[in-house]
Design a protein around this motif. Structure first.
Motif, PDB file in Angstrom:
ATOM      1  N   GLY A 200       0.786  -1.230   0.000  1.00  0.00           N
ATOM      2  CA  GLY A 200       0.000   0.000   0.000  1.00  0.00           C
ATOM      3  C   GLY A 200       0.814   1.274   0.000  1.00  0.00           C
ATOM      4  N   ARG A 201       2.110   1.179  -0.305  1.00  0.00           N
ATOM      5  CA  ARG A 201       2.968   2.363  -0.293  1.00  0.00           C
ATOM      6  C   ARG A 201       3.550   2.599  -1.690  1.00  0.00           C
ATOM      7  N   PRO A 202       2.916   3.458  -2.494  1.00  0.00           N
ATOM      8  CA  PRO A 202       3.438   3.735  -3.842  1.00  0.00           C
ATOM      9  C   PRO A 202       4.867   4.272  -3.761  1.00  0.00           C
ATOM     10  N   SER A 203       5.710   3.798  -4.626  1.00  0.00           N
ATOM     11  CA  SER A 203       7.114   4.210  -4.648  1.00  0.00           C
ATOM     12  C   SER A 203       7.371   5.144  -5.822  1.00  0.00           C
ATOM     13  N   THR A 204       8.603   5.637  -5.898  1.00  0.00           N
ATOM     14  CA  THR A 204       8.991   6.464  -7.038  1.00  0.00           C
ATOM     15  C   THR A 204       8.844   5.677  -8.332  1.00  0.00           C
ATOM     16  N   GLY A 205       9.179   4.393  -8.267  1.00  0.00           N
ATOM     17  CA  GLY A 205       9.010   3.538  -9.438  1.00  0.00           C
ATOM     18  C   GLY A 205       7.566   3.467  -9.885  1.00  0.00           C
ATOM     19  N   ASP A 206       6.636   3.435  -8.932  1.00  0.00           N
ATOM     20  CA  ASP A 206       5.217   3.406  -9.284  1.00  0.00           C
ATOM     21  C   ASP A 206       4.806   4.680 -10.016  1.00  0.00           C
ATOM     22  N   LEU A 207       5.345   5.818  -9.592  1.00  0.00           N
ATOM     23  CA  LEU A 207       5.015   7.085 -10.250  1.00  0.00           C
ATOM     24  C   LEU A 207       5.513   7.074 -11.703  1.00  0.00           C
ATOM     25  N   TYR A 208       6.717   6.544 -11.911  1.00  0.00           N
ATOM     26  CA  TYR A 208       7.210   6.399 -13.282  1.00  0.00           C
ATOM     27  C   TYR A 208       6.280   5.501 -14.095  1.00  0.00           C
ATOM     28  N   LEU A 209       5.827   4.430 -13.474  1.00  0.00           N
ATOM     29  CA  LEU A 209       4.970   3.477 -14.180  1.00  0.00           C
ATOM     30  C   LEU A 209       3.620   4.085 -14.528  1.00  0.00           C
ATOM     31  N   PHE A 210       3.046   4.862 -13.617  1.00  0.00           N
ATOM     32  CA  PHE A 210       1.761   5.495 -13.910  1.00  0.00           C
ATOM     33  C   PHE A 210       1.912   6.519 -15.039  1.00  0.00           C
ATOM     34  N   GLY A 211       3.034   7.225 -15.061  1.00  0.00           N
ATOM     35  CA  GLY A 211       3.288   8.131 -16.178  1.00  0.00           C
ATOM     36  C   GLY A 211       3.421   7.371 -17.488  1.00  0.00           C
ATOM     37  N   ALA A 212       4.069   6.210 -17.417  1.00  0.00           N
ATOM     38  CA  ALA A 212       4.221   5.375 -18.611  1.00  0.00           C
ATOM     39  C   ALA A 212       2.869   4.928 -19.144  1.00  0.00           C
ATOM     40  N   LEU A 213       1.927   4.644 -18.234  1.00  0.00           N
ATOM     41  CA  LEU A 213       0.588   4.234 -18.655  1.00  0.00           C
ATOM     42  C   LEU A 213      -0.070   5.312 -19.509  1.00  0.00           C
ATOM     43  N   LEU A 214       0.042   6.559 -19.084  1.00  0.00           N
ATOM     44  CA  LEU A 214      -0.642   7.647 -19.776  1.00  0.00           C
ATOM     45  C   LEU A 214      -0.077   7.870 -21.180  1.00  0.00           C
ATOM     46  N   VAL A 215       1.255   7.932 -21.287  1.00  0.00           N
ATOM     47  CA  VAL A 215       1.836   8.219 -22.601  1.00  0.00           C
ATOM     48  C   VAL A 215       1.691   7.033 -23.541  1.00  0.00           C
ATOM     49  N   CYS A 216       1.760   5.817 -23.009  1.00  0.00           N
ATOM     50  CA  CYS A 216       1.644   4.640 -23.869  1.00  0.00           C
ATOM     51  C   CYS A 216       0.207   4.468 -24.369  1.00  0.00           C
ATOM     52  N   ALA A 217      -0.774   4.773 -23.526  1.00  0.00           N
ATOM     53  CA  ALA A 217      -2.174   4.679 -23.949  1.00  0.00           C
ATOM     54  C   ALA A 217      -2.427   5.594 -25.150  1.00  0.00           C
ATOM     55  N   ALA A 218      -1.875   6.802 -25.098  1.00  0.00           N
ATOM     56  CA  ALA A 218      -2.039   7.725 -26.221  1.00  0.00           C
ATOM     57  C   ALA A 218      -1.359   7.180 -27.474  1.00  0.00           C
ATOM     58  N   GLY A 219      -0.163   6.616 -27.317  1.00  0.00           N
ATOM     59  CA  GLY A 219       0.548   6.060 -28.460  1.00  0.00           C
ATOM     60  C   GLY A 219      -0.165   4.870 -29.058  1.00  0.00           C
ATOM     61  N   TYR A 220      -0.697   4.004 -28.208  1.00  0.00           N
ATOM     62  CA  TYR A 220      -1.450   2.851 -28.699  1.00  0.00           C
ATOM     63  C   TYR A 220      -2.693   3.294 -29.461  1.00  0.00           C
ATOM     64  N   ALA A 221      -3.422   4.251 -28.881  1.00  0.00           N
ATOM     65  CA  ALA A 221      -4.682   4.690 -29.479  1.00  0.00           C
ATOM     66  C   ALA A 221      -4.449   5.325 -30.848  1.00  0.00           C
ATOM     67  N   GLU A 222      -3.474   6.213 -30.940  1.00  0.00           N
ATOM     68  CA  GLU A 222      -3.198   6.868 -32.216  1.00  0.00           C
ATOM     69  C   GLU A 222      -2.654   5.877 -33.234  1.00  0.00           C
ATOM     70  N   GLY A 223      -1.841   4.945 -32.792  1.00  0.00           N
ATOM     71  CA  GLY A 223      -1.313   3.943 -33.709  1.00  0.00           C
ATOM     72  C   GLY A 223      -2.403   3.043 -34.253  1.00  0.00           C
ATOM     73  N   GLY A 224      -3.354   2.667 -33.386  1.00  0.00           N
ATOM     74  CA  GLY A 224      -4.466   1.853 -33.837  1.00  0.00           C
ATOM     75  C   GLY A 224      -5.321   2.581 -34.854  1.00  0.00           C
ATOM     76  N   ARG A 225      -5.512   3.891 -34.651  1.00  0.00           N
ATOM     77  CA  ARG A 225      -6.273   4.688 -35.606  1.00  0.00           C
ATOM     78  C   ARG A 225      -5.556   4.760 -36.952  1.00  0.00           C
ATOM     79  N   LEU A 226      -4.252   5.015 -36.924  1.00  0.00           N
ATOM     80  CA  LEU A 226      -3.481   5.123 -38.161  1.00  0.00           C
ATOM     81  C   LEU A 226      -3.384   3.786 -38.893  1.00  0.00           C
ATOM     82  N   ALA A 227      -3.439   2.688 -38.144  1.00  0.00           N
ATOM     83  CA  ALA A 227      -3.343   1.373 -38.767  1.00  0.00           C
ATOM     84  C   ALA A 227      -4.554   1.061 -39.638  1.00  0.00           C
TER      85      ALA A 227
END
Length: 343
Positions: A200-227
Motif C-alpha cells: 500500500g505504499r506507492p514508490s517512485t518507481g510506481d510514479l514512473y509506471l503510472f506516467g508510462a501508462l498515460l503516454v503509452c495509452a495515447a501512443g497505442y490509441a493513435e497507432g491503432g487509428r493510423l493502422a
C-alpha cells in the motif's frame, strides 16, 4: 517495450476480414504495396474516427490472434530490459534500443520503397513516437531501477483500461456497459494485486509506471487509428524514423557517459527490445487493433502482466507471488467478457 484507437464510421477503402486493405497480408508481415491512405486518397469519414466494430467470424478471430501475439512479444519487454540493464545504463538502454529498431524499420521502408506519409498523418505518428518509442521505454526503464519486473508488470496491467478510456475520449467510441464493467473489474484486480504486493505504499518507481501508462495509452490509441489508414508496420516504422534525431544524439551522449558492458544477457536483451518488442511486436499489435478495434484489442493486454510474471520467474529467478494464480484466473475471465461484449 503505446498505447494506438478508434471506433467509427466505415472506411473509404474496402477492407478484408482482418481489417487490412483487401488483398493485403494479414499475418503481420510487412506489406510493400503503398497503402491507399498514403497515395492521396481523398479524406473521408475514416480520418475523423477509425475504430470500427470487430469484423465478424474468421476476420475477428484472426485479429484477436494478432493482438495476442503482440501481447506475447510485449510480455518479454521487462525481462529483456532487466537483462539489458545488467550491462548498460538506463538512458543507454532507452536510446540504443530505439536506434537499433529504427535501423530495422528504415531498412524495411527502403526495401519496400514506401512513400512518405501524407501531412495529415504526421501528428498521429508524432504521438506514437512520443508515447511508444520514447516515453514508455524511458519511464519503465527508470522504474525498473527500483522496482522488480513482476511488480512493474502488474502496475502496467492498467494499460488496457487507460487505452480504452483514451480511445473513447479521442474518437467518441461507445463500448457497451458490459465492456466497461468487465474492464474496470480487470483493472480492480490489477490494482488490488499491486497494492497487496507493495504494502500500500506507492514508490517512485510506481510514479514512473503510472506516467508510462498515460503516454503509452495515447501512443497505442493513435497507432491503432493510423493502422486503419496505412499498414500497421509502417506506423511504427515511421515513428521510429521520426525519433532518430533524438535517439541518435541521445545514444552518442549516453555511450560517452554510461559504461557499456556487452554480456550474453545484455546483447539478448537489446536484440529483443529492438526487434521483438519495439518493431515486430508493434507490427502485429497494430494489425490486431485495426481488425477488432482498439478498445477490444487493449483488453487482450490484461494477460500481459501475468505472462511477464511467468517470464520473471523463468528468466530472472524472481519469486512468483502466491496471489498470482488467483489474479490470473480473474483477469482472464474479464478478458473473455470484453471480447464477447458488443463494441
Amino acid at each position: 517495450m503505446r498505447d494506438n484507437d478508434s471506433a467509427t464510421a466505415s472506411l473509404a477503402i474496402a477492407v478484408d476480414g482482418a481489417g487490412a486493405p483487401a488483398g493485403r497480408p494479414t499475418d503481420g508481415t510487412p506489406d510493400c504495396r503503398p497503402a491507399p491512405g498514403i497515395q492521396g486518397t481523398a479524406p473521408g469519414p475514416a480520418d475523423a474516427a477509425t475504430t470500427p466494430a470487430a469484423a465478424p467470424g474468421h476476420g475477428a478471430g484472426r485479429g484477436a490472434l494478432l493482438a495476442a501475439l503482440g501481447v506475447a512479444a510485449f510480455s518479454l519487454t521487462f525481462p529483456a530490459t532487466a537483462w539489458a540493464l545488467e550491462g548498460a545504463g538506463p538512458w543507454t538502454v532507452v536510446m540504443l534500443r530505439s536506434v537499433l529498431a529504427a535501423a530495422v524499420a528504415g531498412a524495411c521502408l527502403a526495401l519496400c520503397r514506401v512513400r512518405i506519409p501524407e501531412r495529415r498523418h504526421w501528428a498521429g505518428i508524432a504521438i506514437v513516437m512520443t508515447g511508444v518509442v520514447l516515453g514508455f521505454p524511458l519511464l519503465t526503464t527508470l522504474a525498473l531501477q527500483t522496482s522488480t519486473t513482476s511488480h512493474a508488470a502488474v502496475v502496467v496491467g492498467l494499460l488496457p483500461l487507460t487505452t480504452a478510456v483514451y480511445s473513447a475520449l479521442r474518437t467518441g467510441a461507445r463500448p457497451s456497459r458490459t465492456f466497461w464493467i468487465a474492464s474496470f473489474a480487470g483493472a480492480a484486480v490489477v490494482i488490488g494485486f499491486a497494492v497487496q504486493q507493495s504494502g500500500g505504499r506507492p514508490s517512485t518507481g510506481d510514479l514512473y509506471l503510472f506516467g508510462a501508462l498515460l503516454v503509452c495509452a495515447a501512443g497505442y490509441a493513435e497507432g491503432g487509428r493510423l493502422a486503419r489508414l496505412m499498414p500497421g508496420w509502417q506506423v511504427i516504422a515511421w515513428a521510429l524514423v521520426l525519433a532518430l534525431p533524438v535517439t541518435v544524439t541521445g545514444t552518442a551522449v549516453t555511450l560517452a557517459t554510461e559504461p557499456l558492458r556487452l554480456t550474453p544477457h545484455t546483447v539478448a536483451g537489446f536484440l529483443w527490445l529492438a526487434v521483438g518488442s519495439t518493431f515486430v511486436g508493434m507490427v502485429v499489435w497494430y494489425r490486431g487493433m485495426a481488425a477488432i478495434g482498439v478498445a477490444k484489442a487493449s483488453q487482450v493486454q490484461l494477460a500481459q502482466p501475468l505472462l511477464t510474471l511467468v517470464w520473471s520467474v523463468a528468466l530472472l529467478g524472481e519469486r512468483l507471488p502466491p496471489a498470482a494464480p488467483v489474479a490470473a484466473c480473474a483477469v482472464l475471465a474479464c478478458i473473455a467478457v470484453t471480447q464477447r461484449s458488443r463494441g
